[in-house]
Enzyme design. Structure first.
Site, short mmCIF file in Angstrom:
data_model
loop_
_atom_site.label_atom_id
_atom_site.label_comp_id
_atom_site.label_asym_id
_atom_site.label_seq_id
_atom_site.Cartn_x
_atom_site.Cartn_y
_atom_site.Cartn_z
NE ARG A 1 27.16 -32.56 15.30
CZ ARG A 1 27.64 -33.01 16.48
NH1 ARG A 1 28.93 -33.11 16.68
NH2 ARG A 1 26.81 -33.33 17.44
NE ARG B 1 29.02 -36.65 27.04
CZ ARG B 1 29.07 -36.79 25.71
NH1 ARG B 1 29.27 -37.97 25.18
NH2 ARG B 1 28.91 -35.77 24.93
NE ARG C 1 24.41 -32.40 22.45
CZ ARG C 1 24.54 -32.13 21.15
NH1 ARG C 1 23.54 -31.60 20.46
NH2 ARG C 1 25.66 -32.39 20.53
NE ARG D 1 24.33 -35.97 17.30
CZ ARG D 1 25.36 -35.94 18.15
NH1 ARG D 1 26.58 -36.21 17.71
NH2 ARG D 1 25.18 -35.66 19.42
CE LYS E 1 33.41 -35.12 23.04
NZ LYS E 1 32.57 -33.90 22.96
P1 ADP Z 1 28.07 -34.59 21.85
O1 ADP Z 1 28.08 -33.96 20.48
O2 ADP Z 1 27.06 -33.99 22.77
O3 ADP Z 1 29.43 -34.77 22.43
P2 ADP Z 1 27.75 -37.48 21.52
O4 ADP Z 1 27.44 -37.90 20.14
O5 ADP Z 1 29.09 -37.79 22.07
O6 ADP Z 1 27.40 -35.94 21.57
O7 ADP Z 1 26.64 -38.05 22.54
C1 ADP Z 1 25.27 -37.90 22.28
C2 ADP Z 1 24.46 -38.30 23.50
O8 ADP Z 1 24.73 -39.66 23.87
C3 ADP Z 1 24.71 -37.51 24.78
O9 ADP Z 1 24.01 -36.29 24.80
C4 ADP Z 1 24.21 -38.51 25.83
O10 ADP Z 1 22.81 -38.56 25.89
C5 ADP Z 1 24.69 -39.84 25.27
N1 ADP Z 1 26.04 -40.17 25.77
C6 ADP Z 1 27.17 -40.29 25.02
N2 ADP Z 1 28.22 -40.60 25.81
C7 ADP Z 1 27.75 -40.67 27.08
C8 ADP Z 1 28.34 -40.94 28.35
N3 ADP Z 1 29.65 -41.21 28.49
N4 ADP Z 1 27.55 -40.92 29.44
C9 ADP Z 1 26.26 -40.67 29.34
N5 ADP Z 1 25.62 -40.40 28.19
C10 ADP Z 1 26.35 -40.40 27.06
#
Ligand code: ADP
Length: 218
Positions: free
Chosen positions: A123, A89, A167, A156, A14
């Site tokens: 990553r 989400r 996740r 990360r 994404k």
């Molecule tokens: P991923 O690689 O898991 O898609 P992101 O960088 O988008 O990771 O998000 C990292 C973390 O930030 C998630 O695991 C969650 O804890 C939090 N997070 C991000 N977006 C949301 C959301 N829309 N609702 C709830 N938590 C979120």
């Protein structure tokens, strides 16, 4: 003015594709994960609250996320479109978004778990500008250094096998059902499959762009 969601499991690509589409389309990208990683760096009650959820790979509570989204949507200058990355989400987040604005298109990235696990555990991210690399599949020109800004690359905290597993579980349970929600609303979908580990991002971005064009969104 494009209002799009880029949708898929963690590690589906994404962020990688959204940032590349940003320049091509002249839109803003609202990346919730990046926003929360910035928030966590602060010394605030909100930072302390968010940190715990992120470290476990769990979702930040909806009421917090919705407020953060609203404040970022409000910052987008008039007439400019956007791509949402990492929002919504949960069903509740989708319903809240529905009250704020109507989404034109969903770009859905389908990637098997084995590719996701392999990608996320290798990553690297730029500490400075957030650009995404991979030590095996998307190498920086100089090891450990960002191609774009020269910043240091890091892994990360949530890109470890245990957290990745959680996740993916959270995605299956809480996020994947949103596909049904948007299908029922008849929002157009662009679906892309990833079947190999060495798929260059540009190939996927070109496909997304071509589909957006076909649907008159680019
Ligand atoms: P991923 O690689 O898991 O898609 P992101 O960088 O988008 O990771 O998000 C990292 C973390 O930030 C998630 O695991 C969650 O804890 C939090 N997070 C991000 N977006 C949301 C959301 N829309 N609702 C709830 N938590 C979120």
């Amino acid at each position: 003015m494009l209002k799009a969601i880029i949708f898929g499991a963690p590690g589906a690509g994404k962020g990688t594709y959204a940032t590349r589409l940003q320049a091509k389309l002249g839109v803003d990208v609202i990346a919730m994960g990046d926003i929360f990683r910035e928030i966590v760096k602060e010394k605030s009650d909100l930072a302390a609250k968010v940190k715990g959820y992120m470290e476990k790979g769990s979702l930040v509570p909806d009421e917090v996320v919705v407020e953060v989204l609203k404040s970022h949507l409000a910052k987008i200058s008039g007439g400019k479109g956007f791509i949402l990355d990492g929002y919504p989400r949960t069903l509740d987040q989708a319903k809240k978004l529905d009250v704020i604005t109507q989404i034109d298109v969903i770009m859905q990235l389908n990637v098997p778990d084995w590719i996701i696990i392999e990608r996320l555990s290798t990553r690297r991210v730029c500490k400075n500008c957030g650009t995404i690399f991979n030590v095996k599949f998307l190498k920086p020109k100089v090891e450990g250094v960002c191609d774009k800004c020269g910043g240091p690359l890091y892994q990360r905290a949530d890109d470890n096998p245990e957290t990745i597993k959680n996740r993916l579980k959270v995605y299956q349970e809480q996020t994947a059902p949103l596909i049904e929600f948007y299908k029922e609303k008849k929002v157009p979908f662009i679906e892309l499959e990833t079947k190999t580990l060495d798929q260059p991002p540009e190939v996927m971005v070109d496909k997304l762009f071509a589909e957006l064009k076909r649907l008159n969104f680019a």
